[in-house]
Design a protein around this motif. Structure first.
Motif, PDB file in Angstrom:
ATOM      1  N   GLN A  44       0.866  -1.179   0.000  1.00 25.35           N
ATOM      2  CA  GLN A  44       0.000   0.000   0.000  1.00 25.35           C
ATOM      3  C   GLN A  44       0.898   1.223   0.000  1.00 25.35           C
ATOM      4  N   PHE A  45       0.885   1.961  -1.130  1.00 25.95           N
ATOM      5  CA  PHE A  45       1.727   3.137  -1.283  1.00 25.95           C
ATOM      6  C   PHE A  45       1.087   4.407  -0.734  1.00 25.95           C
ATOM      7  N   HIS A  62      -5.232   5.999  -1.748  1.00 24.85           N
ATOM      8  CA  HIS A  62      -5.636   4.789  -2.488  1.00 24.85           C
ATOM      9  C   HIS A  62      -5.394   3.603  -1.564  1.00 24.85           C
ATOM     10  N   ARG A  63      -6.404   3.160  -0.881  1.00 22.82           N
ATOM     11  CA  ARG A  63      -6.241   2.137   0.154  1.00 22.82           C
ATOM     12  C   ARG A  63      -6.211   0.702  -0.389  1.00 22.82           C
ATOM     13  N   PHE A 122       6.175   3.323   2.559  1.00 21.08           N
ATOM     14  CA  PHE A 122       4.972   2.545   2.258  1.00 21.08           C
ATOM     15  C   PHE A 122       4.970   1.305   3.137  1.00 21.08           C
ATOM     16  N   SER A 123       3.871   0.567   3.090  1.00 22.48           N
ATOM     17  CA  SER A 123       3.780  -0.651   3.896  1.00 22.48           C
ATOM     18  C   SER A 123       3.753  -1.881   3.002  1.00 22.48           C
ATOM     19  N   VAL A 124       4.344  -2.946   3.540  1.00 25.70           N
ATOM     20  CA  VAL A 124       4.347  -4.249   2.872  1.00 25.70           C
ATOM     21  C   VAL A 124       3.802  -5.262   3.866  1.00 25.70           C
ATOM     22  N   ALA A 154       5.323  -4.630   7.389  1.00 32.51           N
ATOM     23  CA  ALA A 154       6.616  -3.961   7.513  1.00 32.51           C
ATOM     24  C   ALA A 154       6.505  -2.561   6.926  1.00 32.51           C
ATOM     25  N   ALA A 155       7.045  -1.574   7.616  1.00 35.22           N
ATOM     26  CA  ALA A 155       7.159  -0.217   7.088  1.00 35.22           C
ATOM     27  C   ALA A 155       8.455  -0.142   6.302  1.00 35.22           C
TER      28      ALA A 155
END
Length: 158
Positions: free
Chosen positions: A64-65, A69-70, A114-116, A125-126
């Motif tokens: 999620q960047f 935009h979720r 962003f998050s993964v 993970a950030a």
């Protein structure tokens, strides 16, 4: 990048045993590096197994960047490996991520992190973006590949 060998139907990185538990954010560190460019249209995510045991990278990184935009960045099916990616302690897995088609576009948005999410309950993970000034992403063009032992020409070109 680590060499792979096959054990039954499961590919194994550096001699790890198949059937390993799923990797979590406690098992791997996730980082991003620029790929190609300029213009920078892609990044490579690296998940390095920092645990003392083997673990399996399930599927693809759920990215999620943007706050605006979720939805997760969609995957590219042709990048899916033939077998699960099992990482020996210290071994990396990679995923190619398309950000945009390059250049300045009104649909691009600059992000600095962003998050993964690791699939299979692996946690979130950030990730800090590579370089200074952030990276430009275009929600109409972004895509991600599956976790693999190494980037493969063709399967990971999108």
């Amino acid at each position: 990048m680590s060499s792979s060998k096959s054990t039954g139907s499961t590919h194994v990185a550096g001699g790890a045993k198949s059937g390993a538990a799923g990797c979590t954010t406690k098992d791997v560190s996730v980082s991003a590096d620029r790929h190609g460019g300029p213009p920078y249209t892609h990044i490579v995510l690296t998940a390095k197994n920092t645990s003392g045991r083997s673990c399996t990278m399930t599927g693809f990184p759920e990215i999620q960047f943007l706050e605006s935009h979720r939805e997760n960045v969609p995957t590219v099916a042709k990048s899916k490996p033939a077998a699960p990616v099992v990482l020996k302690a210290g071994a990396p897995a990679y995923a190619l991520v398309k950000l945009s088609d390059g250049g300045v576009h009104e649909g691009n948005e600059v992000v600095t992190g962003f998050s993964v999410t690791l699939q299979g309950g692996g946690g979130i993970a950030a990730v800090t973006v590579p370089g200074e000034g952030g990276i430009a992403v275009d929600p109409a063009r972004w895509a991600t590949g599956y976790w693999t032992y190494q980037l493969r020409n063709g399967a990971d070109t999108f």
